[in-house]
Write a protein that holds these residues in place. Structure first.
Motif, PDB file in Angstrom:
ATOM      1  N   VAL A 144     -11.054  26.646  -0.302  1.00 15.09           N
ATOM      2  CA  VAL A 144     -10.349  27.685  -1.043  1.00 15.09           C
ATOM      3  C   VAL A 144      -9.452  28.497  -0.113  1.00 15.09           C
ATOM      4  O   VAL A 144      -8.313  28.827  -0.460  1.00 15.09           O
ATOM      5  N   ARG A 145      -9.943  28.805   1.082  1.00 21.46           N
ATOM      6  CA  ARG A 145      -9.100  29.549   2.037  1.00 21.46           C
ATOM      7  C   ARG A 145      -7.841  28.756   2.372  1.00 21.46           C
ATOM      8  O   ARG A 145      -6.742  29.316   2.462  1.00 21.46           O
ATOM      9  N   GLY A 146      -8.007  27.445   2.563  1.00 23.31           N
ATOM     10  CA  GLY A 146      -6.854  26.604   2.866  1.00 23.31           C
ATOM     11  C   GLY A 146      -5.872  26.568   1.709  1.00 23.31           C
ATOM     12  O   GLY A 146      -4.650  26.643   1.908  1.00 23.31           O
ATOM     13  N   SER A 147      -6.398  26.468   0.502  1.00 24.99           N
ATOM     14  CA  SER A 147      -5.545  26.436  -0.677  1.00 24.99           C
ATOM     15  C   SER A 147      -4.801  27.751  -0.867  1.00 24.99           C
ATOM     16  O   SER A 147      -3.601  27.765  -1.172  1.00 24.99           O
ATOM     17  N   MET A 148      -5.490  28.860  -0.649  1.00 25.08           N
ATOM     18  CA  MET A 148      -4.842  30.160  -0.819  1.00 25.08           C
ATOM     19  C   MET A 148      -3.798  30.406   0.264  1.00 25.08           C
ATOM     20  O   MET A 148      -2.751  31.007   0.010  1.00 25.08           O
ATOM     21  N   ALA A 149      -4.063  29.925   1.486  1.00 22.09           N
ATOM     22  CA  ALA A 149      -3.071  30.051   2.549  1.00 22.09           C
ATOM     23  C   ALA A 149      -1.808  29.275   2.206  1.00 22.09           C
ATOM     24  O   ALA A 149      -0.700  29.659   2.580  1.00 22.09           O
ATOM     25  N   LEU A 150      -1.971  28.178   1.462  1.00 21.18           N
ATOM     26  CA  LEU A 150      -0.841  27.347   1.071  1.00 21.18           C
ATOM     27  C   LEU A 150      -0.091  27.940  -0.123  1.00 21.18           C
ATOM     28  O   LEU A 150       1.137  27.853  -0.198  1.00 21.18           O
ATOM     29  N   CYS A 151      -0.820  28.556  -1.062  1.00 21.16           N
ATOM     30  CA  CYS A 151      -0.220  28.966  -2.331  1.00 21.16           C
ATOM     31  C   CYS A 151       0.216  30.422  -2.386  1.00 21.16           C
ATOM     32  O   CYS A 151       1.100  30.768  -3.183  1.00 21.16           O
ATOM     33  N   TYR A 152      -0.400  31.279  -1.582  1.00 23.13           N
ATOM     34  CA  TYR A 152      -0.070  32.699  -1.622  1.00 23.13           C
ATOM     35  C   TYR A 152       0.873  33.082  -0.490  1.00 23.13           C
ATOM     36  O   TYR A 152       0.751  32.587   0.632  1.00 23.13           O
ATOM     37  N   GLY A 153       1.797  33.993  -0.792  1.00 23.51           N
ATOM     38  CA  GLY A 153       2.628  34.542   0.271  1.00 23.51           C
ATOM     39  C   GLY A 153       1.790  35.372   1.218  1.00 23.51           C
ATOM     40  O   GLY A 153       2.000  35.352   2.434  1.00 23.51           O
ATOM     41  N   ASP A 154       0.816  36.091   0.679  1.00 28.05           N
ATOM     42  CA  ASP A 154      -0.107  36.911   1.474  1.00 28.05           C
ATOM     43  C   ASP A 154      -1.511  36.759   0.894  1.00 28.05           C
ATOM     44  O   ASP A 154      -1.872  37.451  -0.067  1.00 28.05           O
ATOM     45  N   PRO A 155      -2.318  35.860   1.464  1.00 29.50           N
ATOM     46  CA  PRO A 155      -3.674  35.645   0.935  1.00 29.50           C
ATOM     47  C   PRO A 155      -4.537  36.897   0.947  1.00 29.50           C
ATOM     48  O   PRO A 155      -5.536  36.964   0.216  1.00 29.50           O
ATOM     49  N   ALA A 156      -4.172  37.903   1.747  1.00 26.95           N
ATOM     50  CA  ALA A 156      -4.955  39.137   1.803  1.00 26.95           C
ATOM     51  C   ALA A 156      -4.906  39.892   0.474  1.00 26.95           C
ATOM     52  O   ALA A 156      -5.729  40.781   0.240  1.00 26.95           O
ATOM     53  N   ARG A 157      -3.960  39.531  -0.388  1.00 26.56           N
ATOM     54  CA  ARG A 157      -3.878  40.191  -1.689  1.00 26.56           C
ATOM     55  C   ARG A 157      -4.985  39.739  -2.634  1.00 26.56           C
ATOM     56  O   ARG A 157      -5.212  40.362  -3.674  1.00 26.56           O
ATOM     57  N   VAL A 158      -5.675  38.663  -2.293  1.00 28.78           N
ATOM     58  CA  VAL A 158      -6.758  38.157  -3.140  1.00 28.78           C
ATOM     59  C   VAL A 158      -7.992  39.023  -2.928  1.00 28.78           C
ATOM     60  O   VAL A 158      -8.468  39.191  -1.809  1.00 28.78           O
ATOM     61  N   SER A 159      -8.531  39.557  -4.000  1.00 25.83           N
ATOM     62  CA  SER A 159      -9.713  40.411  -3.895  1.00 25.83           C
ATOM     63  C   SER A 159     -10.937  39.565  -3.564  1.00 25.83           C
ATOM     64  O   SER A 159     -10.970  38.356  -3.836  1.00 25.83           O
ATOM     65  N   PRO A 160     -11.968  40.177  -2.958  1.00 23.18           N
ATOM     66  CA  PRO A 160     -13.206  39.429  -2.671  1.00 23.18           C
ATOM     67  C   PRO A 160     -13.804  38.781  -3.915  1.00 23.18           C
ATOM     68  O   PRO A 160     -14.303  37.655  -3.856  1.00 23.18           O
ATOM     69  N   GLN A 161     -13.747  39.475  -5.058  1.00 25.20           N
ATOM     70  CA  GLN A 161     -14.304  38.906  -6.279  1.00 25.20           C
ATOM     71  C   GLN A 161     -13.490  37.706  -6.746  1.00 25.20           C
ATOM     72  O   GLN A 161     -14.042  36.688  -7.178  1.00 25.20           O
ATOM     73  N   ALA A 162     -12.154  37.800  -6.655  1.00 23.93           N
ATOM     74  CA  ALA A 162     -11.307  36.675  -7.052  1.00 23.93           C
ATOM     75  C   ALA A 162     -11.544  35.475  -6.140  1.00 23.93           C
ATOM     76  O   ALA A 162     -11.548  34.325  -6.594  1.00 23.93           O
ATOM     77  N   PHE A 163     -11.768  35.727  -4.852  1.00 28.81           N
ATOM     78  CA  PHE A 163     -12.069  34.635  -3.929  1.00 28.81           C
ATOM     79  C   PHE A 163     -13.393  33.975  -4.302  1.00 28.81           C
ATOM     80  O   PHE A 163     -13.500  32.746  -4.339  1.00 28.81           O
ATOM     81  N   ARG A 164     -14.394  34.781  -4.596  1.00 24.26           N
ATOM     82  CA  ARG A 164     -15.709  34.244  -4.963  1.00 24.26           C
ATOM     83  C   ARG A 164     -15.612  33.419  -6.247  1.00 24.26           C
ATOM     84  O   ARG A 164     -16.211  32.345  -6.359  1.00 24.26           O
TER      85      ARG A 164
END
Length: 336
Positions: A190-210
């Motif tokens: 998921v971290r790899g996918s978000m790094a690929l799809c998001y301009g800034d993965p830090a915008r993803v909340s902990p709950q959304a990541f879970r």
């Protein structure tokens, strides 16, 4: 693709316990059986009666959940439904195993024909953008407006960061990737996918990541997970190579519906340079660029995408409808 009317099949409501995917507050799921396919459809009860219908189509490896934030932003503007394409989300594979762009477009058309909701405000992201473009070109009677977020339209020079995704289309590559990444945890994927799809993965909340990790773990237990991914990726590559009247750019030029194009400046999968080509190709286009967004602007900046859609809606229903407009949105419009 035939426009023959399909029989309507009564939907089956899925309670949160019956559904295997996450249902956000205010959402509901239903399962709709159609000839050759069964689709899960996510919706929000309309804020008022008589709102115009909207349908959202997700991208590769996505699901209807990708649209939850934008659907919430558009409460009171449209009557929203988002479907899981066959083989994704909570929809089982299609009976004929057809994961091509045309196959997915046929599924969207079948649903719209059977539900009688058209013409709709049609939204598509990535693969869903290519699918929605084909639907709008082939069945203009079903599409009121078209909103495309980083649509997967053919590029001559694909970005290096998009090559691994394209390689999934190579026969046997999905099986090889599965073996090579056997030890990867869902969190790593998921971290790899978000790094690929998001301009800034830090915008993803902990709950959304879970939630994303839980959903991936569920999906990877399905026997058809990699098959749906690989065949859909192959479908995109095949669509890129089609010429003539079946070519996606040729079909984009045939779209009659007023079109909103949203591109992210940090998109690692669809080249930002394609934004202006798309704006020149679609007949009635409005272009919004979000410099800090990645591939899924409707998830990163749903408020900016919603604002752009509301402007489109005002434009096409008020004075001056039908004119071609192009607007560039600065970072400030993203709320950053």
């Amino acid at each position: 693709m035939s426009s023959t009317e399909l029989p309507s099949v009564p939907p089956t409501d899925l309670s949160p316990k019956a559904a295997s995917v996450r249902v956000a507050e205010g959402e509901r799921l239903k399962s709709v059986g159609l000839p050759g396919i069964t689709l899960t459809v996510r919706s929000r009860p309309p804020a008022e009666e008589g709102l115009p219908p909207a349908l959202y189509v997700h991208g590769l490896a996505g699901s209807s959940q990708n649209w939850s934030s934008l659907m919430a932003e558009l409460d009171g503007v449209v009557d929203s439904e988002a479907l899981d394409l066959p083989g994704f989300g909570d929809s089982p594979p299609p009976d004929d195993g057809d994961y091509s762009v045309t196959g997915h477009a046929r599924a969207v058309i079948r649903y719209l024909d059977a539900s009688g909701r058209g013409p709709v405000h049609l939204f598509g992201n990535s693969l869903g953008g290519a699918v929605s473009t084909r639907v709008a070109a082939l069945r203009p009677d079903l599409v009121r407006t078209l909103t495309l977020v980083s649509p997967a339209l053919p590029e001559l020079r694909v970005q290096r960061t998009a090559v691994p995704t394209a390689l999934l289309a190579v026969p046997g590559m999905a099986a090889l990737f599965t073996r090579l990444t056997r030890e990867w945890t869902a969190e790593q994927r998921v971290r790899g996918s978000m790094a690929l799809c998001y301009g800034d993965p830090a915008r993803v909340s902990p709950q959304a990541f879970r939630d994303a990790v839980d959903e991936l773990e569920r999906r990877m237990r399905l026997p058809y997970f990699w098959d749906a991914m690989a065949r859909s990726a192959r479908g995109i590559v095949d669509a890129y190579t089609l010429g003539g009247q079946h070519g996606l750019w040729r079909q984009a030029a045939r779209v009659l519906a007023p079109t909103l194009l949203v591109y992210g400046g940090r998109d690692k999968l669809v080249g930002f340079r394609m934004a202006h080509k798309a704006a020149r190709t679609f007949r009635d286009a409005r272009l919004v660029t979000l410099p800090d967004a990645g591939h899924v602007a409707m998830m990163e900046y749903p408020e900016a995408v919603a604002a752009a859609f509301r402007e489109l809606l005002t434009d096409v229903t008020g004075p001056g409808a039908g004119t071609v407009a192009e607007s560039e949105s600065e970072s400030a419009s993203q709320g950053s």
